[in-house]
Design an enzyme around this catalytic site. Structure first.
Site: not given
Length: 340
Positions: A158, A193, A195, A282
């Site tokens: 990120h 991931d 996200h 995740d």
């Protein structure tokens, strides 16, 4: 297969982050490290010492101004009367072209995308060594290893070139890809991931020499919200070198693997020499964030699909948060890769 990790990566110990405006316990905890180390050991990986490659591999991705900010902001923040124990911004500019303030508060807003990347006493040191683990794993593959694992914590995908966000400070996957490019190799980053890897996308969005692919929960109502949509394809010379594959909330193994196959087909068409796997765990059905529903066996199959590409792989740890199965999911992925 080797894995790379330095004990300094445990020192970053964030207490809180803001979620929907409310302080919550920060899930990006040092305890993640032990679960991942245990998972790597269970898969038969061998720990190797992380070497210090200096600031140059990091500075290929991140601006000197941003690195200076990360290095000094915690000390500066402590001088503010009544400031929070951790650096958490309360103001953000509406664009990146605004004036650059001298204020620590203003600079925190400029260099921190959200309130989920608190900076504490050891954050810079841990993030630095997390990046060095990524470079060490990359060098291992460039030296001839079929695959290598950078147990990078804190994570990185990120983080933009001059912007922290979402528990991330230095973008380890981007640092690995830029290091490969510097050494004449054509890299594809495939992010699995939960996200979207918005920072990774932003860093390479106009770069024709690095392909970025991301399989993730649809950001239309999910973090990071503003990036990760299917129409985002890159820009300028990089147009067509970014592929987003957003999934409906709750998607399980079948849907995830179908999207991953599309992403890996794009990697073949790009003619990559090497794959950087942004290895988030995740997307697991039992992860605290709960956005997707990939099973332990699903992670084994994800690992197998990467192995079947028959390309060298640098695996860089991204998300995956504390639950009983975190280490088991890493073991499943690695065993699937070895079996593939």
């Amino acid at each position: 297969m080797k894995f790379f990790f330095d004990e300094a990566q445990r020192q970053h110990n964030p207490v809180n982050f803001l979620s929907s405006g409310a302080p919550q316990p920060n899930p990006e905890q040092p305890g993640r490290v032990q679960a991942l180390v245990d998972g790597a050991n269970a898969a038969g990986l061998t720990q190797s010492a992380t070497e210090d490659h200096g600031m140059a591999p990091i500075a290929r991705v991140h601006s000197a101004e941003y690195i200076h900010f990360l290095r000094h902001i915690y000390t500066r923040w402590q001088r503010i009367d009544g400031a929070s124990p951790e650096v958490i911004p309360n103001i953000h500019p509406d664009r990146r072209t605004v004036s650059y303030p001298k204020s620590a508060v203003g600079q925190a807003g400029f260099h921190m995308a959200d309130t989920a990347c608190p900076i504490s006493e050891h954050t810079f040191h841990s993030a630095y060594w997390s990046a060095q683990s990524a470079v060490s794993a990359t060098n291992d593959v460039m030296a001839g290893a079929k695959a290598s694992y950078g147990l990078c914590r804190p994570p990185g995908h990120h983080a933009f070139a001059d912007l922290a966000g979402g528990f991330c400070f230095f973008n380890n996957s981007a640092i690995a890809a830029a290091h490969l490019k510097q050494n004449g190799l054509r890299a594809a980053i495939v992010d699995v991931d939960l996200h979207h890897g918005n920072g990774t996308q932003g860093i390479f969005y106009a770069d024709p020499d690095v392909l970025t692919v991301s399989v993730h929960a649809d950001p239309i109502r999910y973090y990071p919200f503003f990036w990760g949509h299917a129409h985002e394809r890159g820009e300028g010379e990089g147009l067509g070198t970014n592929l987003n594959l957003p999934l409906k909330m709750g998607t399980g193994d079948e849907g995830f693997l179908e999207a991953l196959d599309k992403g890996l087909e794009r990697v073949r068409d790009f003619g990559a020499d090497i794959i950087v796997v942004a290895l988030g765990l995740d997307a697991f059905e039992g992860d605290p964030f709960g956005g997707l529903s990939v099973s332990e066996q699903g992670f084994a199959e994800i690992g197998r699909r990467f192995a079947q590409m028959d390309l060298p792989c640098v695996m860089i740890q991204e998300g995956g948060y504390l639950c009983d199965e975190l280490g088991d999911n890493l073991t499943a992925f690695m065993n699937g890769f070895k079996g593939g």
